[in-house]
Scaffold this motif. Sequence first.
Motif, mmCIF file in Angstrom:
data_model
loop_
_atom_site.group_PDB
_atom_site.id
_atom_site.type_symbol
_atom_site.label_atom_id
_atom_site.label_comp_id
_atom_site.label_asym_id
_atom_site.label_seq_id
_atom_site.Cartn_x
_atom_site.Cartn_y
_atom_site.Cartn_z
ATOM 1 N N LEU A 54 0.818 -1.210 0.000
ATOM 2 C CA LEU A 54 0.000 0.000 0.000
ATOM 3 C C LEU A 54 0.850 1.258 0.000
ATOM 4 O O LEU A 54 0.316 2.360 0.067
ATOM 5 N N SER A 55 2.160 1.119 -0.081
ATOM 6 C CA SER A 55 3.011 2.302 -0.197
ATOM 7 C C SER A 55 3.517 2.390 -1.628
ATOM 8 O O SER A 55 3.551 1.401 -2.351
ATOM 9 N N GLY A 56 3.896 3.561 -2.055
ATOM 10 C CA GLY A 56 4.377 3.753 -3.415
ATOM 11 C C GLY A 56 3.449 4.630 -4.215
ATOM 12 O O GLY A 56 2.426 5.095 -3.713
ATOM 13 N N ASN A 57 3.791 4.837 -5.477
ATOM 14 C CA ASN A 57 3.025 5.745 -6.322
ATOM 15 C C ASN A 57 2.147 5.039 -7.348
ATOM 16 O O ASN A 57 1.180 5.613 -7.825
ATOM 17 N N LYS A 58 2.503 3.814 -7.737
ATOM 18 C CA LYS A 58 1.704 3.124 -8.734
ATOM 19 C C LYS A 58 0.365 2.706 -8.146
ATOM 20 O O LYS A 58 0.255 2.415 -6.966
ATOM 21 N N ASN A 60 -2.439 4.324 -7.465
ATOM 22 C CA ASN A 60 -2.901 5.175 -6.364
ATOM 23 C C ASN A 60 -4.370 4.992 -6.038
ATOM 24 O O ASN A 60 -4.762 4.980 -4.873
ATOM 25 N N ARG A 61 -5.224 4.878 -7.061
ATOM 26 C CA ARG A 61 -6.665 4.738 -6.800
ATOM 27 C C ARG A 61 -6.946 3.445 -6.043
ATOM 28 O O ARG A 61 -7.729 3.434 -5.088
ATOM 29 N N LEU A 62 -6.310 2.361 -6.456
ATOM 30 C CA LEU A 62 -6.493 1.086 -5.767
ATOM 31 C C LEU A 62 -6.029 1.204 -4.313
ATOM 32 O O LEU A 62 -6.732 0.778 -3.393
ATOM 33 N N ARG A 63 -4.895 1.807 -4.092
ATOM 34 C CA ARG A 63 -4.378 1.983 -2.735
ATOM 35 C C ARG A 63 -5.338 2.827 -1.893
ATOM 36 O O ARG A 63 -5.603 2.512 -0.741
ATOM 37 N N TYR A 64 -5.861 3.896 -2.482
ATOM 38 C CA TYR A 64 -6.796 4.763 -1.772
ATOM 39 C C TYR A 64 -8.044 3.986 -1.359
ATOM 40 O O TYR A 64 -8.517 4.088 -0.227
ATOM 41 N N MET A 65 -8.593 3.197 -2.288
ATOM 42 C CA MET A 65 -9.814 2.449 -2.006
ATOM 43 C C MET A 65 -9.582 1.424 -0.887
ATOM 44 O O MET A 65 -10.434 1.245 -0.016
ATOM 45 N N VAL A 66 -8.441 0.760 -0.914
ATOM 46 C CA VAL A 66 -8.144 -0.219 0.134
ATOM 47 C C VAL A 66 -8.018 0.474 1.482
ATOM 48 O O VAL A 66 -8.582 0.025 2.488
ATOM 49 N N ARG A 67 -7.292 1.573 1.513
ATOM 50 C CA ARG A 67 -7.139 2.308 2.777
ATOM 51 C C ARG A 67 -8.494 2.771 3.320
ATOM 52 O O ARG A 67 -8.766 2.676 4.514
ATOM 53 N N ARG A 68 -9.327 3.271 2.419
ATOM 54 C CA ARG A 68 -10.644 3.763 2.829
ATOM 55 C C ARG A 68 -11.497 2.630 3.387
ATOM 56 O O ARG A 68 -12.196 2.776 4.391
ATOM 57 N N PHE A 69 -11.448 1.483 2.734
ATOM 58 C CA PHE A 69 -12.225 0.318 3.149
ATOM 59 C C PHE A 69 -11.784 -0.184 4.531
ATOM 60 O O PHE A 69 -12.604 -0.617 5.334
ATOM 61 N N THR A 70 -10.509 -0.126 4.806
ATOM 62 C CA THR A 70 -9.989 -0.680 6.057
ATOM 63 C C THR A 70 -10.026 0.309 7.218
ATOM 64 O O THR A 70 -9.811 -0.089 8.359
ATOM 65 N N ARG A 71 -10.308 1.570 6.927
ATOM 66 C CA ARG A 71 -10.337 2.588 7.980
ATOM 67 C C ARG A 71 -11.376 2.246 9.046
ATOM 68 O O ARG A 71 -12.505 1.878 8.742
ATOM 69 N N ASN A 72 -10.980 2.325 10.295
ATOM 70 C CA ASN A 72 -11.860 2.116 11.453
ATOM 71 C C ASN A 72 -12.521 0.737 11.471
ATOM 72 O O ASN A 72 -13.666 0.604 11.924
ATOM 73 N N ALA A 73 -11.838 -0.276 10.967
ATOM 74 C CA ALA A 73 -12.414 -1.617 10.974
ATOM 75 C C ALA A 73 -11.299 -2.656 11.035
ATOM 76 O O ALA A 73 -10.167 -2.394 10.619
#
Length: 167
Positions: A54-58, A60-73
């Motif tokens: 989940l780190s890096g620049n390639k 980005n949208r996929l990384r953002y969606m994963v981070r958002r999904f895992t937030r507070n859960a």
Amino acid sequence: FRELAAQLMRYARANGLRPNFLSLLPLDEVGGEPVTATPFGAVQRLDDLSSFSLSGNKMNRLRYMVRRFTRNADVRTEEYELGKDADADAKVAELVDRWTENKEMVNPYVAVVREEIRTGTLPERHRMFVTYRDDELINAIVITRIRSENGYLLDVEFYPPSGASGG
């Protein structure tokens, strides 16, 4: 594949038919005859999944969606072995049913996959992964081995109509 495509092309031409090919490999000629290709769908390759993070620049949208999904859960994804627990198989089949609720049209293939999930008989060439969010089954995906590509294709994915984005 090219040899089989050429055989199909010869057969079709000999019988007044117009062949169509669905191919992951780009074809510009088949059996010496030029052909054209129309891309459809979306293909995204993860050539080295083991190095994905989940780190890096390639991606980005996929990384953002994963981070958002895992937030507070508490989120976990695991490979699921069908047929080991009939109750768990039934829960995944129920997820498929919930997924179909908001669809205007569902491919008949989904009913076949659902029954194979429910009965724990999904063929060996398939692998299933399930995701839990705070211990609630939130989605399931089935990937299918593609021998010619030495990899897997995302075959079907199931999630509830109210599923969190990024699941």
